[in-house]
Write an enzyme that holds these catalytic residues in place. Structure first.
Site, PDB file in Angstrom:
ATOM      1  CG  HIS A  85      71.753  43.433  26.887  1.00 58.84           C
ATOM      2  ND1 HIS A  85      72.506  44.719  26.726  1.00 58.84           N
ATOM      3  CD2 HIS A  85      72.673  42.692  27.383  1.00 58.84           C
ATOM      4  CE1 HIS A  85      73.688  44.783  26.977  1.00 58.84           C
ATOM      5  NE2 HIS A  85      73.949  43.526  27.550  1.00 58.84           N
ATOM      6  CG  ASP A 164      77.345  46.797  34.027  1.00 56.96           C
ATOM      7  OD1 ASP A 164      77.784  46.125  34.336  1.00 56.96           O
ATOM      8  OD2 ASP A 164      77.152  47.197  32.680  1.00 56.96           O
ATOM      9  NE  ARG A 171      81.875  40.562  35.025  1.00 56.04           N
ATOM     10  CZ  ARG A 171      80.890  40.759  34.154  1.00 56.04           C
ATOM     11  NH1 ARG A 171      79.932  41.637  34.233  1.00 56.04           N
ATOM     12  NH2 ARG A 171      80.468  39.630  33.430  1.00 56.04           N
ATOM     13  CB  SER A 186      76.719  43.158  34.026  1.00 53.60           C
ATOM     14  OG  SER A 186      76.962  43.574  32.848  1.00 53.60           O
ATOM     15  CE  LYS A 190      74.963  46.212  29.852  1.00 55.90           C
ATOM     16  NZ  LYS A 190      76.072  45.868  30.605  1.00 55.90           N
TER      17      LYS A 190
HETATM   18  N1  URA Z   1      76.778  41.630  28.624  1.00 57.37           N
HETATM   19  C1  URA Z   1      76.723  42.508  29.583  1.00 57.37           C
HETATM   20  O1  URA Z   1      76.184  43.442  29.379  1.00 57.37           O
HETATM   21  N2  URA Z   1      77.252  42.262  30.794  1.00 57.37           N
HETATM   22  C2  URA Z   1      77.674  41.061  30.910  1.00 57.37           C
HETATM   23  O2  URA Z   1      78.509  40.844  31.900  1.00 57.37           O
HETATM   24  C3  URA Z   1      78.165  40.119  29.993  1.00 57.37           C
HETATM   25  C4  URA Z   1      77.381  40.390  28.675  1.00 57.37           C
END
Ligand code: URA
Length: 462
Positions: A85, A164, A171, A186, A190
């Site tokens: 990620h 999320d 957000r 966040s 996930k």
């Molecule tokens: N990527 C994410 O998945 N969440 C965030 O809050 C910022 C970047």
């Protein structure tokens, strides 16, 4: 329990209990708490942060807000399933290149990607720039796909970490994205719900990232490594530079085309200046994933293997398998330079206008402010101004020049592709101040060109 009391407590910087956090996350996920109250709490967190125990409770409540993926039954060559990620950026197309590469080398990947957030782009939007690509697939289909072809790239669904998904969209429209604790929870919620054995994170730093300096990037990295440790999932972080847009294209369909060029490149092109920053980041992230998967821990060997599967076309074939498996449309095109017919994804790339932006003076490109370029893309319609806005996949920017390149007055620095003149006027205000040229010495210009993009690696074996 009353939501009003929870907001008031956090506003006054008092620690929330696990029960209060669980209540908020579970009731918000079920639509029992209105967005205005959730926004107020997010803003209180933005200003006051979360304590260590609040952060862990917040993350685990989000992880548990819907199902978790069970990848344990998959049989793939790599010993461990590794997820990846990025904290996001401008021109960040790394996932789209790295995943087919590592899948071609036997690392099983089942990744959920998000939509654009604020001024940063989203892998989910880039994938949807391909006609027909289904980002929203049920988990059982995703698992079958990973078993069949070793790779799946889908969006976050209501089935996984729904809290999320909802908070992320909220957000995005309430100026609460750039908060370290909310980003950490966040991402980790996930990733933990996605069921991988190990997690590799790309924490970006610079004007086009949420973390503006190296210290904050390291702090975010440490915080996510800690969450991973408590959850029992090995987590490693590569910190990469996002001070200029990554690669040479920004915009959904344009970035997809850059991904295709990268995966189709021969050795000379891969190693050329064209891909200098993108290559460095891709090689590091992909090599780390292969190492974490248990396939091979020799990073130099991994980098050689990565180049090998690009040149041989295996990574591209894996990419096309992925696109087709998820309904993406492809067409056979004869490529002169490869002297063969190839399946190419059909992208939503129809633009009406092109505008070249020229250097106003001679010298070196000292900086290209990636946040301004990200904001300009939103103005063109390539990102969202508010939750649910449609996207114009075709618009964006092609960069002829990058930081450290020498330019003569009048040289084309970038080309803007757009569909609406009013949008272009808005975007131009960002673009015109984004690029800084200075008449510096050659050795300083060269140093800028050679500045590393992989800035630090943290986690696991320290
Ligand atoms: N990527 C994410 O998945 N969440 C965030 O809050 C910022 C970047």
């Amino acid at each position: 329990m009353r939501m009003y009391d929870i907001i008031e407590k956090k506003r006054d910087n008092r620690e929330l209990s696990k029960a209060e956090i669980d209540y908020f996350i579970s009731e918000y996920s079920k639509d029992n708490i209105p967005d205005y109250q959730a926004s107020a709490l997010l803003m209180a967190i933005y200003f006051n942060g979360l304590t260590e125990s609040e952060l862990l409770n917040f993350t685990f409540a989000m992880r548990d807000s819907s199902k978790k993926i069970d990848l344990s039954s998959l049989k793939i060559p790599g010993k461990y399933i590794v997820d990846k990620h990025s904290t996001g950026g401008v021109g960040d197309k790394v996932t789209l290149i790295v995943l087919p590469i590592v899948a071609a080398l036997g690392v099983g990947v089942c990744k959920m990607s998000g939509k654009g957030l604020g001024f940063t782009g989203g892998t989910a939007d880039k994938l949807e720039s391909i006609e027909g690509y289904r980002i929203d697939i049920p988990i059982k289909d995703a698992l079958k796909q990973v078993q069949d072809i070793g790779i799946c790239l889908m969006s976050q669904s209501d089935e996984i970490a729904i809290a999320d998904k909802k908070l992320y969209a909220l957000r995005d429209t309430t100026a609460t994205v750039e908060c370290m604790d909310l980003i950490a929870s966040s991402i980790m919620s996930k990733k933990l719900a996605s069921g991988a054995d190990k997690i590799l994170l790309d924490v970006t730093v610079g004007s086009g990232a949420f973390m503006k300096d190296l210290d904050s990037a390291r702090a975010l990295a440490q915080s996510m490594i800690k969450i991973g440790k408590v959850a029992g999932v090995e987590t490693k972080v590569v910190i990469t530079s996002m001070s200029e847009p990554l690669g040479r294209n920004v915009g959904n369909a344009l970035e997809m085309k850059e991904v295709i060029s990268f995966l189709l490149a021969d050795e000379e092109t891969i190693m050329s200046d064209e891909f200098r920053d993108l290559r460095e980041v891709v090689l590091e992230i992909a090599a780390q994933m292969i190492s974490m998967s248990g396939i091979c821990t020799d990073m130099e060997q991994n980098k050689k293997d990565i180049i090998r599967v690009i040149i041989s076309g295996e990574a591209y074939i894996k990419f096309i398998e992925l696109i087709k498996a998820q309904g993406g449309k492809t067409e056979k095109v004869y490529l002169d330079w490869l002297e063969k017919d190839l399946d190419l994804p059909v992208t939503k790339d129809k633009v009406t206008f092109l505008k070249e932006i020229h250097a106003q003076s001679s010298g070196y490109i000292v900086s290209i402010d990636s946040k301004s370029i990200g904001e300009a893309l939103v103005c063109l319609g390539g990102g969202r101004k508010k939750k649910g806005d449609p996207i114009d996949y075709a618009v964006g920017f092609e960069f002829n020049k990058k930081v450290g390149d020498k330019v003569e007055e009048g040289d084309v620095i970038l080309t803007v592709l757009y569909n609406d003149k009013q949008n272009f006027e808005e975007a131009f205000e960002y673009i015109e101040n984004a690029i800084y040229i200075d008449n510096i010495e050659d050795k300083l210009g060269n140093a800028l060109r050679l500045k590393p993009h992989v800035l630090d690696i943290l986690g696991a074996d320290e």
